[in-house]
Design an enzyme around this catalytic site. Structure first.
Site, short mmCIF file in Angstrom:
data_model
loop_
_atom_site.label_atom_id
_atom_site.label_comp_id
_atom_site.label_asym_id
_atom_site.label_seq_id
_atom_site.Cartn_x
_atom_site.Cartn_y
_atom_site.Cartn_z
N CYS A 105 -52.53 47.77 41.10
CA CYS A 105 -52.64 48.71 39.99
C CYS A 105 -51.90 48.18 38.76
O CYS A 105 -50.91 47.47 38.88
CB CYS A 105 -52.05 50.06 40.42
SG CYS A 105 -52.22 51.36 39.17
N ASP A 112 -50.08 49.87 36.87
CA ASP A 112 -48.87 50.65 36.66
C ASP A 112 -47.69 49.74 36.35
O ASP A 112 -47.42 48.78 37.08
CB ASP A 112 -48.57 51.48 37.93
CG ASP A 112 -47.52 52.55 37.70
OD1 ASP A 112 -46.40 52.20 37.27
OD2 ASP A 112 -47.81 53.74 37.94
N ARG A 160 -44.66 50.03 36.71
CA ARG A 160 -43.53 50.07 37.65
C ARG A 160 -43.74 49.16 38.85
O ARG A 160 -42.84 48.99 39.67
CB ARG A 160 -43.32 51.49 38.15
CG ARG A 160 -42.98 52.49 37.05
CD ARG A 160 -43.08 53.91 37.57
NE ARG A 160 -44.47 54.25 37.93
CZ ARG A 160 -44.82 55.40 38.50
NH1 ARG A 160 -43.91 56.31 38.77
NH2 ARG A 160 -46.10 55.63 38.79
N HIS A 198 -50.53 52.32 45.42
CA HIS A 198 -49.15 52.84 45.47
C HIS A 198 -49.16 54.35 45.37
O HIS A 198 -50.00 54.94 44.69
CB HIS A 198 -48.29 52.23 44.35
CG HIS A 198 -48.70 52.65 42.97
ND1 HIS A 198 -48.09 53.69 42.30
CD2 HIS A 198 -49.66 52.18 42.13
CE1 HIS A 198 -48.65 53.83 41.10
NE2 HIS A 198 -49.60 52.93 40.98
N CYS A 202 -49.87 57.16 42.13
CA CYS A 202 -50.81 56.48 41.23
C CYS A 202 -51.45 57.48 40.27
O CYS A 202 -52.11 58.44 40.68
CB CYS A 202 -51.89 55.79 42.05
SG CYS A 202 -53.13 54.92 41.06
#
Length: 209
Positions: free
Chosen positions: A41, A43, A45, A97, A100
């Protein structure tokens, strides 16, 4: 943090790398030979190399919203082709994750404009597994389950590709479905039984040499 700070950080990073290994960038410039293709992803983080404990050059990374592998997405298909055919990776990981945002957005009814076609792929995962998901009354658990099922379906999309099928026959390439638990930092292997899942659809997607 401003842009100037980024370049200052880069200078410090270069010094740090050279202190550990004076030939670091010389080695890096010679090319890459990764064993892994990581599809994850976007993302901010979630960093592939860090959570896997690998160094640059050891993992080829592709990231997008909700770690999707739509078979009509030229970007994803090109990455898989290059990684498997040219780099000859032996392991492909699809890693989702918990928490998400893309999966959460797909569970809601909001009109998100240009994101709608992309999120529709996740809603298709929900439709495919609607009986299982609707049986879960706790919304948080349902959310986590959809994250896991989305990883499973994207792994299946990877396996559908001709390059992966050929590499499986020739050198035993493997596909894995993982979850990164953002609350604990742990990687979770979903241990997906692809043989069982694919047994009824193999004839449809099998590509002969």
């Amino acid at each position: 943090m401003d842009i100037k700070q980024i370049f200052e950080n880069n200078k410090k990073w270069v010094v740090k790398q050279l202190e550990m290994d004076e030939h670091y960038f010389e080695k890096l410039s010679k090319g890459q030979a990764p064993e892994f293709l990581y599809i994850g992803c976007s993302d901010s983080r979630v960093s592939a190399e860090e959570l896997m404990g690998l160094e640059p050059g050891e993992v080829f990374v592709h990231r997008n919203i909700a770690n999707m592998v739509p078979n009509t997405d030229l970007n994803s298909m090109s990455v898989i082709n290059y990684a498997v055919v040219q780099l000859k990776v032996n392991h492909i990981v699809v890693c989702g994750h918990y928490g998400c945002g893309g999966v959460l957005a797909a569970m809601q009814q909001s009109d998100l404009g240009i994101l709608n076609p992309w999120l529709r792929n996740i809603r298709d995962v929900y439709r495919t597994h609607q009986k299982t998901l609707d049986a879960i009354t706790n919304e948080e658990e349902k959310y986590k389950k959809l994250v896991e099922l989305n990883v499973q379906e994207q792994c299946i999309n990877v396996i559908k590709t001709a390059e992966v099928q050929k590499a499986f026959k020739k050198r035993g390439l493997r596909v894995y479905g993982w979850i990164f638990d953002i609350h604990s930092g742990k990687l979770i292997d979903l241990n997906i039984n692809f043989t069982e899942i694919l047994k009824d659809i193999t004839k449809i997607y099998k590509i002969s040499n």
